[in-house]
Design a protein around this motif. Structure first.
Motif: not given
Lengths: 416, 188
Positions: B40-43, B45
């Motif tokens: 979810s962070h990769a998506a 940020a």
């Protein structure tokens, strides 16, 4: 100010501009430092006014393009294009993970090529995450496919990436010719990404998700038609030798007018999409890099880069550009390299483009320097990229560089 | 006996079906789902790499992690229904999946996990990276179950220098179907 002090100051200003653009202390827009820095470069005559005027004049259409594409993508999202894409991807995959990855590749490549990598990163990736999650499939392969394709699939058209717009300006190619030459490298990059990601994430592409969502994708007709016509306009204008910026502007206006007329969007929303401070930043960055090049670094870079359009020099250029993009971010990298290779014609310019576009996948979202700065200069709550992501970059970037550059070399022989 | 069953998308149903008959009737069972925050962070940020184009959308990363958590809750509820036992606890954790699973198993006597990985090529690398980590670091016994069909002994290729012995496996239908294949490993 001329000679060595001028060069040193220009490099310092470039460094300050980049650091502020990446770190954005106190959330300040990047233009806050870059515009005064550019003004200083002009006031101290590090860059002569006539050179600056020429640079600004030739950057004008690029900025117009950028603004128009930002508005096209922003309005398309408001009109529900990306939500519809999410629903369609869910339906088309029928809950099968490999099928979902395939449609993510399809949509991600198309969105990146037509609406730019920004649209894929900002608008499509969250939608893909939600789609996979709601299908009860593991989101990891699909999200990473999006972030990778945003870079790798941005090779096709001048509008696909800001770096492309800059290379398009330097290459002297028409819009249609640019697309014709880059079609094969684009397909090669996507094919390599597919082969690697499919294997790399094999353990996450298992099982079957929920398939009966009972929702049908309703594609918003008007924005799709406008975007299609805009795309057609790019090619038509370039055939009749009108600047394709007019097609981009017409498309953006065609999406904005009805929305503003029916009060679905305010002029303020549109102004936010156009993002004038960012355009000012690009112009200022262009001027500062021009000053750095003008005061000697340009000829130094020119001596360093390989020349000619042989396969070997194209490969060397692409690799060099990829390394530079990871060190100082791809926007300044392309601005520095283009003047040095532009005299060599379209081949070297496009090889540089392959490097700066696909190279950033090596170190997550842009550059290693980006992350290091972020982590040291600001207490960043975000997680650093996992070793998994870095391994994926190491596995994809070299073969993508190789395949795309060989494809470019072939393409140049066929299309010319 | 405290048993924790780690469930993930794609394999949860098979894992529950395979594990159900192997869990003692008197065991206290927890079902665990981990929200992979790196994803979810990769998506959320990724826009930070765009050098200022598009302002970061506040709360996007958190919103997506919440979406994943909601999906995980639905998954655990469905799994609890499938397991059909009373008093099953449902646990959602967030973070790096493999580390959260190991941490969650700290007070457990048995951790049940699906044979997660590429099962088309069985061998040393056929365990997925997260499962491999969990097997290596779990603070309790681990029960690995096949989330789908159990491969027969005949799926093992002949040894490189073999040839004297007959390795042609009998047809699979001669094997009675087994509910699960366990690989237990205890450290206590």
């Amino acid at each position: 100010m001329s000679g060595a002090p001028g060069e040193v100051l220009a490099i310092v200003l470039l460094g300050a501009t980049l650091v502020v653009a990446v770190v954005r202390p106190w959330g300040l827009p990047e233009a806050v430092v870059s515009v005064p820095a550019a003004a200083l470069v002009l006031a101290l005559a590090i860059l002569p006014l006539h050179v600056a005027a020429e640079e600004a004049r030739s950057l004008g259409p690029t900025l117009g393009f950028l603004a128009a594409v930002l508005v096209l993508a922003g309005m398309a999202e408001r009109d529900g294009l990306f939500a519809a894409a999410g629903t369609w991807m869910a339906a088309a995959s029928r809950g099968r993970p490999v099928a979902l990855l395939a449609v993510v590749f399809l949509v991600g490549s198309a969105v990146t090529a037509v609406l730019s990598l920004d649209a894929t990163v900002v608008l499509l990736t969250p939608m893909v995450f939600v789609t996979a999650t709601q299908l009860r499939l593991r989101a990891r392969p699909h999200v990473y496919a999006c972030t990778h394709l945003a870079n790798s699939a941005s090779l096709l058209l001048p509008v696909s990436n800001l770096t492309n717009l800059l290379a398009y300006r330097a290459s002297g190619l028409s819009f249609a010719r640019f697309g014709a030459i880059m079609a094969l490298p684009w397909l090669a990059a996507i094919a390599v990404e597919w082969l690697v990601l499919r294997r790399f994430f094999a353990s996450d592409l298992v099982g079957r998700g929920v398939s009966d969502r009972g929702r049908r994708a309703v594609l918003p007709t008007y924005p799709v038609v406008v975007i299609g016509l805009t795309l057609l306009g790019f090619f038509v204008t370039s055939i009749v030798h009108i600047s394709p910026v007019f097609a981009a502007t017409a498309g953006a206006v065609a999406l904005v007018l009805p929305a503003v007329g029916s009060r679905k969007a305010s002029l303020k929303d549109v102004a936010v999409m156009v993002d004038v401070p960012f355009l000012a930043f690009v112009l200022a960055l262009g001027l500062i890099v021009a000053a750095v090049s003008y005061r000697g670094l340009g000829s130094a870079v020119e001596q360093l880069v390989p020349h000619g359009s042989s396969l070997w020099s194209l490969l060397a250029l692409a690799a060099l550009a990829a390394v530079l993009a990871n060190a100082i971010n791809n926007l300044p990298a392309v601005l520095l390299l283009l003047p040095a290779v532009a005299a060599g014609g379209a081949g070297p310019v496009l090889a540089v483009l392959i490097g700066v576009n696909t190279g950033p996948n090596l170190t997550y979202v842009g550059s290693l320097a980006t992350l290091l700065w972020r982590r040291t200069l600001r207490r960043h709550q975000a997680e650093p990229p996992t070793s998994e992501f870095l391994r994926l970059g190491a596995l994809t970037v070299p073969p993508v560089l190789l395949a795309s550059t060989v494809a470019l070399w072939l393409s140049l022989r066929v299309v010319g | 006996m405290q048993v924790i069953v780690w469930l993930a998308e794609g394999t949860w149903e098979g894992c529950v079906v395979a594990a159900a008959p192997l869990i003692p009737a008197d065991a206290r069972v927890s079902l665990l789902y981990v929200v992979a925050e790196d994803v979810s962070h990769a998506a959320g940020a990724a826009p930070e790499g765009l050098m200022g184009r598009w302002r970061p959308r506040p709360g996007l990363t958190e919103k997506m992690a919440a979406e994943a958590a909601a999906s995980g809750e639905a998954l655990l509820a469905a799994a609890a229904g499938l397991l059909g036992r009373a008093g099953v606890v449902q646990v959602i954790r967030r973070g790096r999946v493999e580390r959260e699973v190991v941490a969650a198993a700290e007070a457990a006597d048995l951790l049940v996990a699906a044979r997660d990985g590429d099962r088309s090529r069985l061998g040393p690398h056929s365990l997925g990276p997260a499962t491999r980590f969990v097997v290596d670091h779990a603070p309790c016994a681990v029960l690995l179950v096949w989330p789908d069909e159990v491969p027969g002994v005949g799926s093992i290729p002949p040894p490189p220098e073999g040839g004297r012995r007959d390795h042609s496996a009998p047809p699979r239908s001669q094997h009675p179907p087994r509910p699960a294949h366990g690989e237990a490993r205890g450290r206590r």
